[in-house]
Design a protein around this motif. Structure first.
Motif, mmCIF file in Angstrom:
data_model
loop_
_atom_site.group_PDB
_atom_site.id
_atom_site.type_symbol
_atom_site.label_atom_id
_atom_site.label_comp_id
_atom_site.label_asym_id
_atom_site.label_seq_id
_atom_site.Cartn_x
_atom_site.Cartn_y
_atom_site.Cartn_z
ATOM 1 N N LEU A 174 0.842 -1.192 0.000
ATOM 2 C CA LEU A 174 0.000 0.000 0.000
ATOM 3 C C LEU A 174 0.882 1.249 0.000
ATOM 4 O O LEU A 174 1.980 1.238 0.549
ATOM 5 C CB LEU A 174 -0.895 0.008 1.240
ATOM 6 C CG LEU A 174 -1.887 -1.159 1.375
ATOM 7 C CD1 LEU A 174 -2.492 -1.176 2.768
ATOM 8 C CD2 LEU A 174 -2.962 -1.065 0.312
ATOM 9 N N LEU A 175 0.383 2.311 -0.609
ATOM 10 C CA LEU A 175 1.107 3.580 -0.635
ATOM 11 C C LEU A 175 0.199 4.701 -0.141
ATOM 12 O O LEU A 175 -0.928 4.852 -0.609
ATOM 13 C CB LEU A 175 1.592 3.910 -2.045
ATOM 14 C CG LEU A 175 2.673 3.020 -2.652
ATOM 15 C CD1 LEU A 175 3.052 3.528 -4.038
ATOM 16 C CD2 LEU A 175 3.913 2.964 -1.755
ATOM 17 N N ALA A 176 0.725 5.496 0.796
ATOM 18 C CA ALA A 176 0.000 6.643 1.323
ATOM 19 C C ALA A 176 0.969 7.799 1.494
ATOM 20 O O ALA A 176 2.188 7.615 1.475
ATOM 21 C CB ALA A 176 -0.655 6.295 2.664
ATOM 22 N N VAL A 191 0.090 18.422 -7.169
ATOM 23 C CA VAL A 191 -0.233 17.791 -8.450
ATOM 24 C C VAL A 191 -1.277 16.715 -8.147
ATOM 25 O O VAL A 191 -0.963 15.531 -7.979
ATOM 26 C CB VAL A 191 1.012 17.198 -9.123
ATOM 27 C CG1 VAL A 191 0.670 16.654 -10.499
ATOM 28 C CG2 VAL A 191 2.112 18.251 -9.235
ATOM 29 N N VAL A 192 -2.527 17.140 -8.068
ATOM 30 C CA VAL A 192 -3.606 16.269 -7.609
ATOM 31 C C VAL A 192 -3.764 15.008 -8.457
ATOM 32 O O VAL A 192 -3.930 13.906 -7.916
ATOM 33 C CB VAL A 192 -4.927 17.063 -7.508
ATOM 34 C CG1 VAL A 192 -6.109 16.143 -7.246
ATOM 35 C CG2 VAL A 192 -4.817 18.115 -6.398
ATOM 36 N N PRO A 193 -3.734 15.101 -9.796
ATOM 37 C CA PRO A 193 -3.929 13.877 -10.588
ATOM 38 C C PRO A 193 -2.919 12.776 -10.267
ATOM 39 O O PRO A 193 -3.277 11.595 -10.197
ATOM 40 C CB PRO A 193 -3.793 14.368 -12.036
ATOM 41 C CG PRO A 193 -4.186 15.803 -11.982
ATOM 42 C CD PRO A 193 -3.655 16.297 -10.671
ATOM 43 N N ALA A 194 -1.652 13.131 -10.062
ATOM 44 C CA ALA A 194 -0.635 12.128 -9.751
ATOM 45 C C ALA A 194 -0.912 11.468 -8.408
ATOM 46 O O ALA A 194 -0.823 10.238 -8.270
ATOM 47 C CB ALA A 194 0.755 12.762 -9.754
ATOM 48 N N LEU A 195 -1.264 12.265 -7.413
ATOM 49 C CA LEU A 195 -1.552 11.700 -6.100
ATOM 50 C C LEU A 195 -2.784 10.806 -6.157
ATOM 51 O O LEU A 195 -2.832 9.743 -5.522
ATOM 52 C CB LEU A 195 -1.766 12.812 -5.068
ATOM 53 C CG LEU A 195 -0.659 13.851 -4.892
ATOM 54 C CD1 LEU A 195 -0.951 14.738 -3.685
ATOM 55 C CD2 LEU A 195 0.706 13.203 -4.745
ATOM 56 N N ALA A 196 -3.786 11.212 -6.918
ATOM 57 C CA ALA A 196 -5.027 10.457 -6.993
ATOM 58 C C ALA A 196 -4.839 9.107 -7.678
ATOM 59 O O ALA A 196 -5.432 8.108 -7.270
ATOM 60 C CB ALA A 196 -6.091 11.273 -7.730
ATOM 61 N N ARG A 197 -4.024 9.063 -8.716
ATOM 62 C CA ARG A 197 -3.880 7.803 -9.446
ATOM 63 C C ARG A 197 -2.864 6.857 -8.819
ATOM 64 O O ARG A 197 -2.946 5.640 -9.013
ATOM 65 C CB ARG A 197 -3.511 8.056 -10.906
ATOM 66 C CG ARG A 197 -2.128 8.638 -11.140
ATOM 67 C CD ARG A 197 -1.808 8.800 -12.622
ATOM 68 N NE ARG A 197 -0.607 9.616 -12.807
ATOM 69 C CZ ARG A 197 -0.602 10.841 -13.306
ATOM 70 N NH1 ARG A 197 -1.734 11.420 -13.688
ATOM 71 N NH2 ARG A 197 0.533 11.508 -13.438
ATOM 72 N N TRP A 201 -4.262 6.285 -0.621
ATOM 73 C CA TRP A 201 -4.979 7.352 0.073
ATOM 74 C C TRP A 201 -3.996 8.440 0.484
ATOM 75 O O TRP A 201 -2.782 8.249 0.451
ATOM 76 C CB TRP A 201 -5.739 6.830 1.289
ATOM 77 C CG TRP A 201 -4.933 6.285 2.425
ATOM 78 C CD1 TRP A 201 -4.267 6.985 3.388
ATOM 79 C CD2 TRP A 201 -4.725 4.895 2.747
ATOM 80 N NE1 TRP A 201 -3.656 6.137 4.283
ATOM 81 C CE2 TRP A 201 -3.923 4.845 3.915
ATOM 82 C CE3 TRP A 201 -5.159 3.701 2.174
ATOM 83 C CZ2 TRP A 201 -3.537 3.643 4.505
ATOM 84 C CZ3 TRP A 201 -4.760 2.497 2.761
ATOM 85 C CH2 TRP A 201 -3.965 2.483 3.913
ATOM 86 N N ILE A 202 -4.542 9.589 0.864
ATOM 87 C CA ILE A 202 -3.751 10.668 1.451
ATOM 88 C C ILE A 202 -4.218 10.896 2.879
ATOM 89 O O ILE A 202 -5.403 10.767 3.194
ATOM 90 C CB ILE A 202 -3.840 11.977 0.649
ATOM 91 C CG1 ILE A 202 -5.297 12.443 0.474
ATOM 92 C CG2 ILE A 202 -3.149 11.836 -0.706
ATOM 93 C CD1 ILE A 202 -5.445 13.823 -0.131
ATOM 94 N N VAL A 255 -8.168 10.476 4.003
ATOM 95 C CA VAL A 255 -8.201 10.081 5.404
ATOM 96 C C VAL A 255 -7.972 11.345 6.238
ATOM 97 O O VAL A 255 -6.969 12.036 6.072
ATOM 98 C CB VAL A 255 -7.125 9.016 5.695
ATOM 99 C CG1 VAL A 255 -7.105 8.659 7.178
ATOM 100 C CG2 VAL A 255 -7.380 7.758 4.865
ATOM 101 N N LEU A 256 -8.916 11.657 7.087
ATOM 102 C CA LEU A 256 -8.913 12.912 7.851
ATOM 103 C C LEU A 256 -8.056 12.801 9.096
ATOM 104 O O LEU A 256 -8.203 11.870 9.898
ATOM 105 C CB LEU A 256 -10.350 13.264 8.245
ATOM 106 C CG LEU A 256 -10.538 14.512 9.111
ATOM 107 C CD1 LEU A 256 -10.145 15.779 8.339
ATOM 108 C CD2 LEU A 256 -11.979 14.605 9.600
ATOM 109 N N GLY A 257 -7.171 13.773 9.291
ATOM 110 C CA GLY A 257 -6.297 13.787 10.454
ATOM 111 C C GLY A 257 -6.968 14.317 11.701
ATOM 112 O O GLY A 257 -7.662 15.341 11.661
ATOM 113 N N LEU A 258 -6.761 13.621 12.816
ATOM 114 C CA LEU A 258 -7.304 14.005 14.116
ATOM 115 C C LEU A 258 -6.145 14.190 15.094
ATOM 116 O O LEU A 258 -5.314 13.295 15.247
ATOM 117 C CB LEU A 258 -8.238 12.908 14.662
ATOM 118 C CG LEU A 258 -9.311 12.371 13.715
ATOM 119 C CD1 LEU A 258 -10.048 11.210 14.384
ATOM 120 C CD2 LEU A 258 -10.297 13.459 13.323
ATOM 121 N N PRO A 259 -6.067 15.320 15.768
ATOM 122 C CA PRO A 259 -4.957 15.524 16.706
ATOM 123 C C PRO A 259 -5.266 14.927 18.077
ATOM 124 O O PRO A 259 -6.316 15.185 18.659
ATOM 125 C CB PRO A 259 -4.870 17.052 16.794
ATOM 126 C CG PRO A 259 -6.294 17.502 16.607
ATOM 127 C CD PRO A 259 -6.923 16.511 15.652
#
Length: 366
Positions: A174-176, A191-197, A201-202, A255-259
């Protein structure tokens, strides 16, 4: 025009992403920070679907990823340790972090050979230590060139993990990547398209909007990680997530970050103790950060001269005692953000970091 080989490759990536989405319906994650004394044995991994082991480092000369010698055993046993309580949990080796030397990552990403050194060494390290994937925390690519090269890096990373899986017959890693709360890093777009493909997840770091030790807000108390921004303020988690989606990034890969921590301001007047009260910088030394377990102790110690407050309008908590004011996320805020992630159709949420929630109080809100 794209070649037939390129079209085939990205079609294959799309199919892989669909298979991943079907098998991984929700990411309930947290980072384990190895530099603290909180042991991986103390993690209740039954509360999570994903756990990050942080941080591996980048060699500034070879541009290979490595685990510091003093952490070798901890990292090597991390997956087996957390699987005792949850055999199905996935583990990712996280690389970088906020304290990493940014210049090393800029230099690595700027050259194809250096990127390959990073990529191939990261894959070997993940396999040798039984991780299910890799996570990059580069904070942050800061100009258009760096963002473009970040895009090259994740595309090449995805190609490499796919090739490695094909060659070995093992499940693909997996890659994140951990990213800024917004796809626009102070007017520099990702560069949204590269991250999306290319990423599964981010991890959107929807926190540290305001702190007392920086230029962001030393003179007023403000919520460090509000979900919704006050009309007069600039930052909010929902604004960031919505802008990522608005730029075309799939909600189901966010994926939403929670502190699991907060920041302490020093009040100018103990009787003016709400949000946006006059303050005089940090109440503690350093950056004035406090883990959630410490904050609970502070609240218990100030029952006679303080109070804990939940603000539902912005979805944030604060507490005060004497002239100390702390902005943080408590159970209500975390629960509200988890519900938001579900309602928004996000892939899930992650906490930074689990050692700050030693009793797993916030972690149970998922």
């Amino acid at each position: 025009m794209a070649s037939k080989q390129s079209l085939f490759f990205f079609s294959l990536l799309f199919l892989q992403q669909l298979r991943f989405s079907a098998s991984q319906s929700t990411v309930k994650a947290a980072y384990w920070y190895s530099e603290l004394e909180f042991s991986a044995d103390d993690i209740d991994s039954s509360l999570f679907t994903v756990l990050y082991c942080s941080f591996a480092k980048l060699n500034s000369e070879t541009f290979q990823v490595y685990i510091p010698p003093q952490l070798t055993q901890k990292f090597a046993t991390f997956t087996s340790t957390v699987k005792r309580k949850n055999p199905s949990v996935k583990t990712l080796l996280s690389i970088g972090g906020g304290r990493a030397n940014k210049a090393d990552y800029i230099a690595m990403a700027s050259d194809w050979n250096r990127r390959q050194a990073f990529i191939q060494s990261s894959i070997r390290l993940a396999r040798d230590n039984n991780f299910h994937g890799l996570d990059l925390d580069w904070e942050y690519p800061a100009d258009e060139t760096q963002m473009t090269q970040f895009g090259y890096l994740v595309d090449e990373w995805r190609t490499a993990v796919a090739d490695e899986a094909s060659d070995t017959g093992r499940s693909r890693l997996l890659l994140a990547a951990a990213v800024f709360y917004s796809p626009d890093y102070y007017s520099v777009p990702y560069v949204v398209p590269a991250l999306a493909r290319s990423l599964d997840w981010i991890n959107v770091m929807a926190y540290d909007f305001y702190t007392p030790a920086s230029v962001s807000s030393p003179s007023l108390t403000k919520p460090p990680a509000a979900l919704y921004k006050d009309p007069t303020e600039r930052y909010g988690g929902d604004a960031g997530v919505s802008s990522w989606i608005g730029e075309g990034f799939p909600a189901k890969k966010i994926v939403l970050g929670l502190p699991f921590y907060g920041y302490a301001w020093r009040l100018v007047d103990a009787n003016r103790n709400g949000l946006y009260a006059p303050a005089n910088g940090p109440a503690l030394s350093g950056d004035s950060a406090m883990g959630y377990t410490e904050i609970r102790e502070f609240i218990a110690d100030h029952q006679n001269d303080g109070k804990a407050v939940f603000n539902g309008a912005v979805v944030a908590d604060y507490c005060y005692g004497g002239t100390t004011w702390i902005g943080y996320d408590d159970v209500q805020s975390i629960s509200g953000k988890v519900s938001y992630a579900k309602d928004k159709g996000l892939l899930g949420y992650f906490g930074w970091h689990i050692g700050a929630d030693a009793d797993m109080v916030l972690s149970r809100e998922g």
